[in-house]
Design a protein around this motif. Structure first.
Motif, PDB file in Angstrom:
ATOM      1  N   LYS A  12      44.825  42.555  33.529  1.00 22.02           N
ATOM      2  CA  LYS A  12      44.335  42.179  34.608  1.00 22.02           C
ATOM      3  C   LYS A  12      43.928  43.406  35.453  1.00 22.02           C
ATOM      4  CE  LYS A  12      45.813  40.190  39.379  1.00 22.02           C
ATOM      5  NZ  LYS A  12      46.526  39.763  40.116  1.00 22.02           N
ATOM      6  N   GLY A  13      42.530  43.491  35.924  1.00 18.30           N
ATOM      7  CA  GLY A  13      41.899  44.665  36.646  1.00 18.30           C
ATOM      8  C   GLY A  13      40.872  43.985  38.014  1.00 18.30           C
ATOM      9  N   ARG A  14      39.928  45.054  38.193  1.00 22.89           N
ATOM     10  CA  ARG A  14      39.221  44.817  39.023  1.00 22.89           C
ATOM     11  C   ARG A  14      37.690  45.604  38.947  1.00 22.89           C
ATOM     12  NH1 ARG A  14      42.151  47.404  43.794  1.00 22.89           N
ATOM     13  NH2 ARG A  14      42.685  48.551  41.947  1.00 22.89           N
ATOM     14  N   ILE A  15      36.788  44.749  39.083  1.00 21.54           N
ATOM     15  CA  ILE A  15      35.273  45.649  39.410  1.00 21.54           C
ATOM     16  C   ILE A  15      34.333  45.600  40.371  1.00 21.54           C
ATOM     17  CG2 ILE A  15      32.910  44.832  38.842  1.00 21.54           C
ATOM     18  CD1 ILE A  15      33.645  42.540  36.561  1.00 21.54           C
ATOM     19  N   PHE A  16      34.303  47.250  40.951  1.00 21.84           N
ATOM     20  CA  PHE A  16      34.328  47.284  41.608  1.00 21.84           C
ATOM     21  C   PHE A  16      32.786  47.314  42.074  1.00 21.84           C
ATOM     22  CE2 PHE A  16      38.035  48.907  40.568  1.00 21.84           C
ATOM     23  CZ  PHE A  16      39.377  48.500  42.144  1.00 21.84           C
ATOM     24  N   ASN A  21      25.853  44.827  48.790  1.00 26.68           N
ATOM     25  CA  ASN A  21      24.872  43.721  47.979  1.00 26.68           C
ATOM     26  C   ASN A  21      25.929  42.691  47.836  1.00 26.68           C
ATOM     27  OD1 ASN A  21      21.675  44.421  48.896  1.00 26.68           O
ATOM     28  ND2 ASN A  21      21.868  46.260  47.162  1.00 26.68           N
ATOM     29  N   GLY A  22      26.520  42.825  47.442  1.00 23.51           N
ATOM     30  CA  GLY A  22      27.492  42.448  46.113  1.00 23.51           C
ATOM     31  C   GLY A  22      27.610  42.265  44.902  1.00 23.51           C
ATOM     32  N   ILE A  23      28.155  41.229  44.801  1.00 26.64           N
ATOM     33  CA  ILE A  23      27.732  41.701  43.300  1.00 26.64           C
ATOM     34  C   ILE A  23      26.464  40.220  42.426  1.00 26.64           C
ATOM     35  CG2 ILE A  23      29.100  42.305  40.844  1.00 26.64           C
ATOM     36  CD1 ILE A  23      31.336  42.726  41.983  1.00 26.64           C
ATOM     37  N   PRO A  24      26.022  40.858  41.890  1.00 25.87           N
ATOM     38  CA  PRO A  24      24.380  39.825  41.573  1.00 25.87           C
ATOM     39  C   PRO A  24      24.927  39.370  40.396  1.00 25.87           C
ATOM     40  CG  PRO A  24      24.101  42.064  41.266  1.00 25.87           C
ATOM     41  CD  PRO A  24      25.222  42.019  42.491  1.00 25.87           C
ATOM     42  N   TRP A  25      24.575  38.173  40.032  1.00 21.03           N
ATOM     43  CA  TRP A  25      24.983  37.969  38.582  1.00 21.03           C
ATOM     44  C   TRP A  25      23.381  36.795  38.358  1.00 21.03           C
ATOM     45  CZ3 TRP A  25      23.311  32.242  36.584  1.00 21.03           C
ATOM     46  CH2 TRP A  25      24.220  32.653  35.090  1.00 21.03           C
ATOM     47  N   VAL A  26      22.295  36.979  36.926  1.00 23.38           N
ATOM     48  CA  VAL A  26      21.425  36.665  37.331  1.00 23.38           C
ATOM     49  C   VAL A  26      21.568  36.034  35.459  1.00 23.38           C
ATOM     50  CG1 VAL A  26      20.105  37.283  39.179  1.00 23.38           C
ATOM     51  CG2 VAL A  26      20.204  38.507  36.612  1.00 23.38           C
ATOM     52  N   PRO A  27      20.820  34.577  35.620  1.00 19.33           N
ATOM     53  CA  PRO A  27      20.694  34.407  34.036  1.00 19.33           C
ATOM     54  C   PRO A  27      20.275  35.003  32.520  1.00 19.33           C
ATOM     55  CG  PRO A  27      19.746  32.591  34.985  1.00 19.33           C
ATOM     56  CD  PRO A  27      20.218  33.799  36.005  1.00 19.33           C
ATOM     57  N   SER A  28      20.061  35.955  31.959  1.00 16.90           N
ATOM     58  CA  SER A  28      19.700  35.979  30.961  1.00 16.90           C
ATOM     59  C   SER A  28      17.922  36.145  31.240  1.00 16.90           C
ATOM     60  CB  SER A  28      20.444  36.416  29.303  1.00 16.90           C
ATOM     61  OG  SER A  28      20.201  34.840  29.073  1.00 16.90           O
ATOM     62  N   THR A  29      18.026  34.746  31.009  1.00 21.92           N
ATOM     63  CA  THR A  29      16.042  34.495  31.107  1.00 21.92           C
ATOM     64  C   THR A  29      15.438  35.356  32.501  1.00 21.92           C
ATOM     65  OG1 THR A  29      16.826  32.516  31.985  1.00 21.92           O
ATOM     66  CG2 THR A  29      17.020  32.891  29.761  1.00 21.92           C
ATOM     67  N   MET A  48      25.784  34.837  44.153  1.00 19.40           N
ATOM     68  CA  MET A  48      26.519  36.527  43.872  1.00 19.40           C
ATOM     69  C   MET A  48      27.993  35.985  43.746  1.00 19.40           C
ATOM     70  SD  MET A  48      24.541  38.697  44.632  1.00 19.40           S
ATOM     71  CE  MET A  48      24.039  39.777  46.649  1.00 19.40           C
ATOM     72  N   LEU A  49      28.601  36.900  42.991  1.00 21.84           N
ATOM     73  CA  LEU A  49      29.859  36.447  42.694  1.00 21.84           C
ATOM     74  C   LEU A  49      30.804  37.116  43.202  1.00 21.84           C
ATOM     75  CD1 LEU A  49      29.552  38.263  39.136  1.00 21.84           C
ATOM     76  CD2 LEU A  49      29.123  35.869  39.725  1.00 21.84           C
ATOM     77  N   ILE A  50      30.926  38.229  43.749  1.00 23.32           N
ATOM     78  CA  ILE A  50      31.372  38.017  45.108  1.00 23.32           C
ATOM     79  C   ILE A  50      30.342  38.690  46.415  1.00 23.32           C
ATOM     80  CG2 ILE A  50      33.657  39.138  44.040  1.00 23.32           C
ATOM     81  CD1 ILE A  50      32.623  41.342  45.504  1.00 23.32           C
ATOM     82  N   PRO A  59      37.128  53.146  49.077  1.00 25.59           N
ATOM     83  CA  PRO A  59      36.451  53.858  50.330  1.00 25.59           C
ATOM     84  C   PRO A  59      34.859  53.057  50.730  1.00 25.59           C
ATOM     85  CG  PRO A  59      35.830  54.862  48.623  1.00 25.59           C
ATOM     86  CD  PRO A  59      36.292  53.894  48.275  1.00 25.59           C
ATOM     87  N   LYS A  60      35.513  51.832  51.201  1.00 23.93           N
ATOM     88  CA  LYS A  60      34.536  50.648  51.591  1.00 23.93           C
ATOM     89  C   LYS A  60      33.384  49.659  50.147  1.00 23.93           C
ATOM     90  CE  LYS A  60      34.060  52.186  56.230  1.00 23.93           C
ATOM     91  NZ  LYS A  60      32.951  51.875  57.493  1.00 23.93           N
ATOM     92  N   LEU A  61      34.680  49.423  49.072  1.00 20.50           N
ATOM     93  CA  LEU A  61      34.125  49.167  47.506  1.00 20.50           C
ATOM     94  C   LEU A  61      34.385  48.152  47.912  1.00 20.50           C
ATOM     95  CD1 LEU A  61      34.580  51.780  45.138  1.00 20.50           C
ATOM     96  CD2 LEU A  61      32.602  51.244  46.187  1.00 20.50           C
ATOM     97  N   SER A  62      33.219  46.840  46.834  1.00 18.91           N
ATOM     98  CA  SER A  62      33.858  44.945  47.420  1.00 18.91           C
ATOM     99  C   SER A  62      34.103  45.560  45.708  1.00 18.91           C
ATOM    100  CB  SER A  62      32.303  44.698  47.489  1.00 18.91           C
ATOM    101  OG  SER A  62      31.570  44.586  48.537  1.00 18.91           O
ATOM    102  N   GLN A  63      35.596  44.252  45.336  1.00 17.39           N
ATOM    103  CA  GLN A  63      36.118  44.018  44.158  1.00 17.39           C
ATOM    104  C   GLN A  63      36.019  42.534  43.326  1.00 17.39           C
ATOM    105  OE1 GLN A  63      40.101  45.093  44.247  1.00 17.39           O
ATOM    106  NE2 GLN A  63      40.131  44.850  46.688  1.00 17.39           N
ATOM    107  N   LEU A  64      35.942  42.513  42.605  1.00 19.45           N
ATOM    108  CA  LEU A  64      36.191  41.143  41.455  1.00 19.45           C
ATOM    109  C   LEU A  64      37.606  40.982  40.738  1.00 19.45           C
ATOM    110  CD1 LEU A  64      35.450  38.450  41.658  1.00 19.45           C
ATOM    111  CD2 LEU A  64      33.700  39.091  39.656  1.00 19.45           C
ATOM    112  N   GLU A  65      38.407  40.590  40.878  1.00 17.72           N
ATOM    113  CA  GLU A  65      39.803  40.996  40.247  1.00 17.72           C
ATOM    114  C   GLU A  65      38.698  39.799  38.983  1.00 17.72           C
ATOM    115  OE1 GLU A  65      43.049  37.991  40.617  1.00 17.72           O
ATOM    116  OE2 GLU A  65      43.919  39.861  41.468  1.00 17.72           O
ATOM    117  N   THR A  66      39.320  40.684  38.128  1.00 15.38           N
ATOM    118  CA  THR A  66      38.902  40.291  36.415  1.00 15.38           C
ATOM    119  C   THR A  66      40.104  40.350  35.049  1.00 15.38           C
ATOM    120  OG1 THR A  66      38.300  42.440  35.812  1.00 15.38           O
ATOM    121  CG2 THR A  66      36.437  40.980  37.293  1.00 15.38           C
ATOM    122  N   TYR A  67      39.774  40.167  33.944  1.00 12.66           N
ATOM    123  CA  TYR A  67      40.884  39.985  33.107  1.00 12.66           C
ATOM    124  C   TYR A  67      39.981  40.726  32.035  1.00 12.66           C
ATOM    125  CZ  TYR A  67      44.260  37.751  35.558  1.00 12.66           C
ATOM    126  OH  TYR A  67      45.158  37.029  36.922  1.00 12.66           O
TER     127      TYR A  67
END
Length: 79
Positions: A12-16, A21-29, A48-50, A59-67
């Motif tokens: 278990k961990g986190r992405i910061f 802008n949050g954390i964007p995801w776009v398709p590989s295409t 937007m994942l978050i 210090p004011k970072l967004s985070q997304l819990e991950t494994y």
């Protein structure tokens, strides 16, 4: 959580990310838009994942819990 690839226990961990802008995801295409706004991401069929300013921590970072699985280098997360 067990890795769906090899069955090992995932760590278990986190992405910061900067909160602007949050954390964007776009398709590989699709290409990542130059300006990361909710609208520009949606136009590329992405999400937007978050959301921006979500789950702020110093210090004011967004985070997304991950494994992650260090054995096969796979990751899993809920958004």
């Amino acid at each position: 959580m067990k890795c769906p690839e090899c069955g090992a226990e995932m760590e278990k961990g986190r992405i910061f990310a900067p909160p602007a802008n949050g954390i964007p995801w776009v398709p590989s295409t699709s290409r990542l838009p130059i300006f990361l706004t909710d609208e520009s991401i949606r136009k590329k069929h992405g999400i937007m994942l978050i959301e921006k300013y979500a789950q702020l921590i110093p210090p004011k970072l967004s985070q997304l819990e991950t494994y992650i699985c260090r054995n096969c280098r796979k990751g899993a997360f809920d958004y």
